[in-house]
Scaffold this active site. Structure first.
Site, PDB file in Angstrom:
ATOM      1  N   ALA A  12       0.848  -1.153   0.102  1.00 23.20           N
ATOM      2  CA  ALA A  12      -0.028  -0.169  -0.086  1.00 23.20           C
ATOM      3  C   ALA A  12       0.916   1.133   0.008  1.00 23.20           C
ATOM      4  O   ALA A  12       0.233   2.229  -0.389  1.00 23.20           O
ATOM      5  CB  ALA A  12      -0.910   0.137   1.292  1.00 23.20           C
ATOM      6  N   GLY A  57       0.664   5.105  -0.539  1.00 21.79           N
ATOM      7  CA  GLY A  57      -0.958   5.262  -0.178  1.00 21.79           C
ATOM      8  C   GLY A  57      -1.776   5.867  -1.033  1.00 21.79           C
ATOM      9  O   GLY A  57      -2.888   6.124  -0.963  1.00 21.79           O
ATOM     10  N   CYS A  81       3.849  -0.666 -12.257  1.00 18.70           N
ATOM     11  CA  CYS A  81       4.101   0.433 -13.178  1.00 18.70           C
ATOM     12  C   CYS A  81       5.389   0.242 -14.080  1.00 18.70           C
ATOM     13  O   CYS A  81       6.261   1.244 -14.122  1.00 18.70           O
ATOM     14  CB  CYS A  81       4.257   1.710 -12.233  1.00 18.70           C
TER      15      CYS A  81
HETATM   16  C1  SAM Z   1       4.137   0.016  -6.478  1.00 20.86           C
HETATM   17  S1  SAM Z   1       4.527   0.259  -4.588  1.00 20.86           S
HETATM   18  C2  SAM Z   1       2.851   0.441  -4.143  1.00 20.86           C
HETATM   19  C3  SAM Z   1       2.174   1.784  -4.366  1.00 20.86           C
HETATM   20  C4  SAM Z   1       1.042   2.049  -3.604  1.00 20.86           C
HETATM   21  N1  SAM Z   1       0.053   0.986  -3.960  1.00 20.86           N
HETATM   22  C5  SAM Z   1       0.348   3.445  -4.038  1.00 20.86           C
HETATM   23  O1  SAM Z   1      -0.401   3.358  -4.861  1.00 20.86           O
HETATM   24  O2  SAM Z   1       0.913   4.522  -3.269  1.00 20.86           O
HETATM   25  C6  SAM Z   1       4.864  -1.390  -4.164  1.00 20.86           C
HETATM   26  C7  SAM Z   1       4.875  -1.475  -2.566  1.00 20.86           C
HETATM   27  O3  SAM Z   1       5.117  -3.043  -2.134  1.00 20.86           O
HETATM   28  C8  SAM Z   1       6.116  -2.994  -0.872  1.00 20.86           C
HETATM   29  N2  SAM Z   1       6.459  -4.570  -1.048  1.00 20.86           N
HETATM   30  C9  SAM Z   1       7.583  -5.026  -1.477  1.00 20.86           C
HETATM   31  N3  SAM Z   1       7.464  -6.492  -1.107  1.00 20.86           N
HETATM   32  C10 SAM Z   1       6.314  -6.511  -0.396  1.00 20.86           C
HETATM   33  C11 SAM Z   1       6.024  -7.699   0.290  1.00 20.86           C
HETATM   34  N4  SAM Z   1       6.622  -8.885   0.242  1.00 20.86           N
HETATM   35  N5  SAM Z   1       4.591  -7.580   0.932  1.00 20.86           N
HETATM   36  C12 SAM Z   1       3.952  -6.476   1.018  1.00 20.86           C
HETATM   37  N6  SAM Z   1       4.475  -5.279   0.324  1.00 20.86           N
HETATM   38  C13 SAM Z   1       5.765  -5.316  -0.243  1.00 20.86           C
HETATM   39  C14 SAM Z   1       6.959  -1.963  -1.568  1.00 20.86           C
HETATM   40  O4  SAM Z   1       7.953  -1.732  -0.303  1.00 20.86           O
HETATM   41  C15 SAM Z   1       6.349  -0.856  -2.146  1.00 20.86           C
HETATM   42  O5  SAM Z   1       6.011   0.049  -1.259  1.00 20.86           O
END
Ligand code: SAM
EC number: 2.1.1.-
Length: 338
Positions: free
Chosen positions: A141, A144, A266
């Site tokens: 998330a 956010g 993305c």
């Molecule tokens: C693309 S970003 C999310 C952006 C967010 N949904 C937004 O719209 O602001 C992906 C996120 O997944 C997190 N992440 C990486 N590995 C993960 C895991 N095993 N479980 C949960 N989150 C993870 C990363 O730290 C990152 O913050």
């Protein structure tokens, strides 16, 4: 290996530098995957002065004056009324020119009025078709943006925002506190789990799950300031699809039968997009693709899409005057039969 940081000629004013090792790597892969379209995509991705920023208005502190001002500046409202599912409470404005509104400072006691974002980020949120009262999980998330957009669409009965990285988790909490009124923040559950464990922790719990997965993040990788880190990321890039598949498996487990899941990234990378979805669809009998081509048709004035060869997948590619994306979105349904 000696890594050179190329100065992008038109961008010297903005002080952004393109990381050559990343650009070379993308050039090889994406010219194959996107064909001629890659030339335009590359020109836009490497020219931050062409980037556009959409303005998502906050329903919890609605900026009526700003809305008038945006109209005067030539902004228009994104898909208003043209999508079968479009919540009236979600107001996002965009301009065809690369104008960028200043970011808003957080003032204690005052909710922020708007959030700047890549307009394509709203597609996964809209594809989820959130309704009031539903139980929703945002598995990855932080920072956010999509959780915030979900709350512009409906009042979920229960919203669970999860983020594995503790620094980014703080950023997520800050976003929620800056935009969402405290009584609502109090009913949002924030957790710091590895998303791969969520399915076992909360099986068959959610009506809707968003997996906005960690991915190659093409825009930001191209401007990596630490070239050693960039080289390291590239060498580990091939591990991402496995992580993405494991996150999806966990998300499917956390979804109730009949529930909907949206997967997004993305990146333009086929290995992290279509191939991940194909792998998942091939291994579950009770997970079926949901056709979202209609969504692409209704917003083709604002976005350019590349063919994905999948009915459940859309890929927004940056184009001239529509510098949104990259954003891949796929929608899946967990059926009742097993
Ligand atoms: C693309 S970003 C999310 C952006 C967010 N949904 C937004 O719209 O602001 C992906 C996120 O997944 C997190 N992440 C990486 N590995 C993960 C895991 N095993 N479980 C949960 N989150 C993870 C990363 O730290 C990152 O913050």
């Amino acid at each position: 290996m000696v890594l050179t940081l190329l100065k992008a000629k038109p961008e010297t004013k903005l002080g952004k530098q393109i990381c050559k090792v990343v650009l070379d790597h993308f050039e090889k892969q994406y010219s194959k995957e996107l064909g001629d379209a890659w030339n335009t995509v590359r020109d836009i991705l490497t020219s931050p002065s062409c980037w556009q920023y959409a303005v998502l208005l906050n329903r919890f502190n609605y900026p009526f004056e700003l809305e008038k001002d945006l109209h005067l500046k030539g902004y228009h409202s994104l898909f208003q009324g043209s999508l079968p599912y479009y919540p009236k409470s979600m107001k996002c404005y965009l301009s065809r020119t690369p104008h960028r509104m200043p970011s808003e400072r957080h003032q204690i006691g005052n909710l922020k009025k708007y959030y700047l974002l890549n307009a394509a980020s709203l597609l996964p949120v809209l594809a989820l078709e959130l309704r009031d009262g539903e139980k929703v999980l945002d598995l990855c998330a932080a920072p956010g943006g999509k959780s915030l957009a979900l709350l512009q669409c409906a009042y979920p009965g229960y919203l669970h925002c999860n983020e594995y990285n503790s620094l980014r988790l703080r950023w997520l909490r800050q976003t929620l506190e800056s935009f969402i009124p405290q009584p609502l923040v109090n009913v949002i559950k924030v957790s710091e789990l590895d998303g791969r464990e969520m399915g076992d922790a909360q099986p068959e719990t959610f009506d809707k799950v968003l997996v906005d997965a960690p991915c190659s993040n093409d825009r930001s990788w191209l401007f990596s300031s630490d070239s050693q880190k960039a080289a390291c990321r590239i060498s580990q890039r091939r591990n991402l699809p496995l992580l993405q598949i494991e996150l999806l498996r966990s998300a499917i487990k956390a979804l109730r039968p009949g529930g909907l899941l949206v997967y997004s990234t993305c990146t333009l990378s086929k290995a992290e997009n279509q191939d991940v979805i194909s792998e998942v669809l091939n291994s579950y009998r009770d997970v079926v693709p949901v056709d979202i081509k209609e969504m692409a048709r209704t917003c083709s004035q604002d976005f350019t899409f590349a063919p994905t060869g999948q009915e459940c997948g859309l890929l927004v590619i940056p184009d001239k005057g529509k510098a949104w994306g990259p954003m891949y979105v796929a929608k899946l349904k967990k059926s009742w039969t097993t």
